[in-house]
Design a protein around this motif. Structure first.
Motif, mmCIF file in Angstrom:
data_model
loop_
_atom_site.group_PDB
_atom_site.id
_atom_site.type_symbol
_atom_site.label_atom_id
_atom_site.label_comp_id
_atom_site.label_asym_id
_atom_site.label_seq_id
_atom_site.Cartn_x
_atom_site.Cartn_y
_atom_site.Cartn_z
ATOM 1 N N LEU A 70 0.829 -1.202 0.000
ATOM 2 C CA LEU A 70 0.000 0.000 0.000
ATOM 3 C C LEU A 70 0.872 1.265 0.000
ATOM 4 O O LEU A 70 0.564 2.234 -0.688
ATOM 5 C CB LEU A 70 -0.954 0.000 1.196
ATOM 6 N N ARG A 71 1.955 1.221 0.722
ATOM 7 C CA ARG A 71 2.874 2.382 0.721
ATOM 8 C C ARG A 71 3.446 2.623 -0.672
ATOM 9 O O ARG A 71 3.611 3.775 -1.082
ATOM 10 C CB ARG A 71 4.001 2.156 1.718
ATOM 11 N N ASN A 72 3.766 1.543 -1.384
ATOM 12 C CA ASN A 72 4.270 1.687 -2.753
ATOM 13 C C ASN A 72 3.216 2.305 -3.664
ATOM 14 O O ASN A 72 3.532 3.147 -4.515
ATOM 15 C CB ASN A 72 4.732 0.344 -3.313
ATOM 16 N N VAL A 73 1.976 1.890 -3.489
ATOM 17 C CA VAL A 73 0.887 2.450 -4.295
ATOM 18 C C VAL A 73 0.735 3.943 -3.982
ATOM 19 O O VAL A 73 0.604 4.769 -4.889
ATOM 20 C CB VAL A 73 -0.439 1.690 -4.033
ATOM 21 N N ILE A 74 0.793 4.287 -2.704
ATOM 22 C CA ILE A 74 0.662 5.696 -2.310
ATOM 23 C C ILE A 74 1.837 6.521 -2.845
ATOM 24 O O ILE A 74 1.661 7.651 -3.291
ATOM 25 C CB ILE A 74 0.556 5.825 -0.772
ATOM 26 N N ALA A 75 3.031 5.938 -2.802
ATOM 27 C CA ALA A 75 4.213 6.662 -3.289
ATOM 28 C C ALA A 75 4.084 6.992 -4.778
ATOM 29 O O ALA A 75 4.607 8.006 -5.239
ATOM 30 C CB ALA A 75 5.468 5.842 -3.038
ATOM 31 N N ASN A 76 3.393 6.130 -5.513
ATOM 32 C CA ASN A 76 3.187 6.346 -6.957
ATOM 33 C C ASN A 76 1.767 6.814 -7.239
ATOM 34 O O ASN A 76 1.215 6.516 -8.303
ATOM 35 C CB ASN A 76 3.458 5.045 -7.718
ATOM 36 N N LYS A 77 1.179 7.558 -6.318
ATOM 37 C CA LYS A 77 -0.237 7.919 -6.430
ATOM 38 C C LYS A 77 -0.572 8.685 -7.706
ATOM 39 O O LYS A 77 -1.686 8.582 -8.205
ATOM 40 C CB LYS A 77 -0.697 8.701 -5.207
ATOM 41 N N ASN A 78 0.377 9.426 -8.237
ATOM 42 C CA ASN A 78 0.094 10.175 -9.466
ATOM 43 C C ASN A 78 -0.029 9.266 -10.679
ATOM 44 O O ASN A 78 -0.606 9.655 -11.689
ATOM 45 C CB ASN A 78 1.163 11.242 -9.691
ATOM 46 N N ASN A 79 0.522 8.058 -10.567
ATOM 47 C CA ASN A 79 0.424 7.090 -11.660
ATOM 48 C C ASN A 79 -0.619 6.014 -11.386
ATOM 49 O O ASN A 79 -0.781 5.099 -12.174
ATOM 50 C CB ASN A 79 1.783 6.419 -11.891
ATOM 51 N N GLU A 80 -1.294 6.105 -10.252
ATOM 52 C CA GLU A 80 -2.280 5.103 -9.846
ATOM 53 C C GLU A 80 -3.693 5.644 -10.031
ATOM 54 O O GLU A 80 -3.916 6.852 -10.043
ATOM 55 C CB GLU A 80 -2.089 4.715 -8.368
ATOM 56 N N THR A 81 -4.621 4.704 -10.132
ATOM 57 C CA THR A 81 -6.029 5.097 -10.191
ATOM 58 C C THR A 81 -6.610 5.065 -8.786
ATOM 59 O O THR A 81 -6.043 4.444 -7.876
ATOM 60 C CB THR A 81 -6.838 4.131 -11.087
ATOM 61 N N VAL A 82 -7.731 5.710 -8.626
ATOM 62 C CA VAL A 82 -8.429 5.698 -7.342
ATOM 63 C C VAL A 82 -8.765 4.258 -6.965
ATOM 64 O O VAL A 82 -8.617 3.852 -5.813
ATOM 65 C CB VAL A 82 -9.711 6.569 -7.423
ATOM 66 N N GLU A 83 -9.166 3.491 -7.943
ATOM 67 C CA GLU A 83 -9.568 2.104 -7.690
ATOM 68 C C GLU A 83 -8.391 1.245 -7.224
ATOM 69 O O GLU A 83 -8.550 0.408 -6.346
ATOM 70 C CB GLU A 83 -10.207 1.506 -8.959
ATOM 71 N N SER A 84 -7.211 1.459 -7.784
ATOM 72 C CA SER A 84 -6.054 0.661 -7.363
ATOM 73 C C SER A 84 -5.659 0.976 -5.923
ATOM 74 O O SER A 84 -5.257 0.089 -5.164
ATOM 75 C CB SER A 84 -4.875 0.868 -8.304
ATOM 76 N N VAL A 85 -5.793 2.244 -5.522
ATOM 77 C CA VAL A 85 -5.500 2.619 -4.140
ATOM 78 C C VAL A 85 -6.542 1.992 -3.208
ATOM 79 O O VAL A 85 -6.207 1.460 -2.147
ATOM 80 C CB VAL A 85 -5.456 4.153 -3.963
ATOM 81 N N ARG A 86 -7.799 2.024 -3.624
ATOM 82 C CA ARG A 86 -8.867 1.396 -2.822
ATOM 83 C C ARG A 86 -8.640 -0.103 -2.668
ATOM 84 O O ARG A 86 -8.823 -0.656 -1.579
ATOM 85 C CB ARG A 86 -10.226 1.626 -3.477
ATOM 86 N N GLU A 87 -8.262 -0.763 -3.749
ATOM 87 C CA GLU A 87 -8.030 -2.213 -3.696
ATOM 88 C C GLU A 87 -6.889 -2.558 -2.737
ATOM 89 O O GLU A 87 -6.998 -3.495 -1.945
ATOM 90 C CB GLU A 87 -7.729 -2.750 -5.093
ATOM 91 N N ALA A 88 -5.811 -1.793 -2.803
ATOM 92 C CA ALA A 88 -4.677 -2.038 -1.909
ATOM 93 C C ALA A 88 -5.069 -1.759 -0.453
ATOM 94 O O ALA A 88 -4.666 -2.496 0.456
ATOM 95 C CB ALA A 88 -3.487 -1.175 -2.316
ATOM 96 N N THR A 89 -5.870 -0.736 -0.235
ATOM 97 C CA THR A 89 -6.343 -0.422 1.116
ATOM 98 C C THR A 89 -7.236 -1.541 1.641
ATOM 99 O O THR A 89 -7.094 -1.979 2.789
ATOM 100 C CB THR A 89 -7.106 0.921 1.131
ATOM 101 N N ASN A 90 -8.136 -2.015 0.808
ATOM 102 C CA ASN A 90 -9.034 -3.109 1.209
ATOM 103 C C ASN A 90 -8.255 -4.387 1.506
ATOM 104 O O ASN A 90 -8.596 -5.122 2.436
ATOM 105 C CB ASN A 90 -10.095 -3.366 0.141
ATOM 106 N N ALA A 91 -7.229 -4.663 0.729
ATOM 107 C CA ALA A 91 -6.404 -5.851 0.972
ATOM 108 C C ALA A 91 -5.731 -5.764 2.339
ATOM 109 O O ALA A 91 -5.683 -6.747 3.086
ATOM 110 C CB ALA A 91 -5.361 -6.005 -0.130
ATOM 111 N N LEU A 92 -5.226 -4.585 2.679
ATOM 112 C CA LEU A 92 -4.617 -4.393 3.995
ATOM 113 C C LEU A 92 -5.654 -4.541 5.103
ATOM 114 O O LEU A 92 -5.405 -5.202 6.107
ATOM 115 C CB LEU A 92 -3.937 -3.020 4.096
ATOM 116 N N GLN A 93 -6.813 -3.962 4.920
ATOM 117 C CA GLN A 93 -7.857 -4.051 5.942
ATOM 118 C C GLN A 93 -8.279 -5.501 6.179
ATOM 119 O O GLN A 93 -8.479 -5.913 7.323
ATOM 120 C CB GLN A 93 -9.068 -3.210 5.554
ATOM 121 N N LYS A 94 -8.410 -6.278 5.122
ATOM 122 C CA LYS A 94 -8.798 -7.683 5.274
ATOM 123 C C LYS A 94 -7.723 -8.476 6.017
ATOM 124 O O LYS A 94 -8.029 -9.267 6.905
ATOM 125 C CB LYS A 94 -9.059 -8.318 3.909
ATOM 126 N N ALA A 95 -6.468 -8.266 5.645
ATOM 127 C CA ALA A 95 -5.368 -8.966 6.311
ATOM 128 C C ALA A 95 -5.285 -8.559 7.781
ATOM 129 O O ALA A 95 -5.093 -9.410 8.662
ATOM 130 C CB ALA A 95 -4.051 -8.676 5.604
#
Length: 135
Positions: free
Chosen positions: A58-83
Motif C-alpha cells: 500500500l505504501r508503494n501504491v501511495i508513493a506512486n499515487k500520481n500514476n495510480e487510479t483511485v480504484e487501485s489505491v482502494r483495492e490495496a487499502t481493502n487488501a490491507l484491511q482484510k489482512a
C-alpha cells in the motif's frame, strides 16, 4: 476564467477523490501499525509478516499515487484491511481466552477462601437475633 473552471472540473473531482482515498489509506496504515505494536505479543509471526507485506504494498501504491487510479489505491487499502482484520481477530480471541482463564481462576480462589472464612456467601443476608444486638 469560468470556461477554464468548467474544463477542469472533472479533473479536479478526480484529483480530490484520489486525495481522499490516499488519506484513508494512510489512516489505515497508521491504525494497523499502532494496533500491531499494541498486540505484538499476541500476534502470530507469520500473520503479522503478511500484514507488514500488505502495508508495504500500500505504501508503494501511495508513493506512486500520481500514476495510480483511485480504484487501485482502494483495492490495496481493502487488501490491507482484510489482512489486518484476520490478524486482529486472532489476537482478540487469544486475549479473550487469556482473560477468561485468569478471571475464572480468580473467582475459584475467591469463592474457596470465602467459604472457609464464613458460612454467609456474598450478597446473602443473615438474620441477626435481638440477643446478638445487645452484646
Amino acid at each position: 476564467m469560468v470556461d477554464d473552471a468548467k474544463q477542469h472540473e472533472e479533473d479536479d473531482k478526480k484529483r480530490k477523490e484520489l486525495i481522499e482515498v490516499v488519506n484513508t489509506a494512510e489512516s489505515v496504515i497508521h491504525d494497523t501499525q499502532k494496533n500491531m505494536d499494541e498486540y505484538k505479543s499476541q500476534l502470530p509471526p507469520e500473520e503479522a509478516k503478511s500484514v507488514e507485506e500488505e502495508i508495504s504494498k500500500l505504501r508503494n501504491v501511495i508513493a506512486n499515487k500520481n500514476n495510480e487510479t483511485v480504484e487501485s489505491v482502494r483495492e490495496a487499502t481493502n487488501a490491507l484491511q482484510k489482512a489486518a482484520m484476520k490478524l486482529f481477530e486472532f489476537a482478540y480471541k487469544n486475549k479473550g481466552s487469556e482473560s477468561t482463564t485468569s478471571s475464572s481462576d480468580d473467582s475459584q480462589s475467591s469463592s474457596s477462601s470465602s467459604s472457609e472464612s464464613d458460612s454467609t456467601s456474598e450478597g446473602e443476608a443473615q438474620d441477626v437475633k435481638d440477643d446478638d444486638k445487645k452484646s
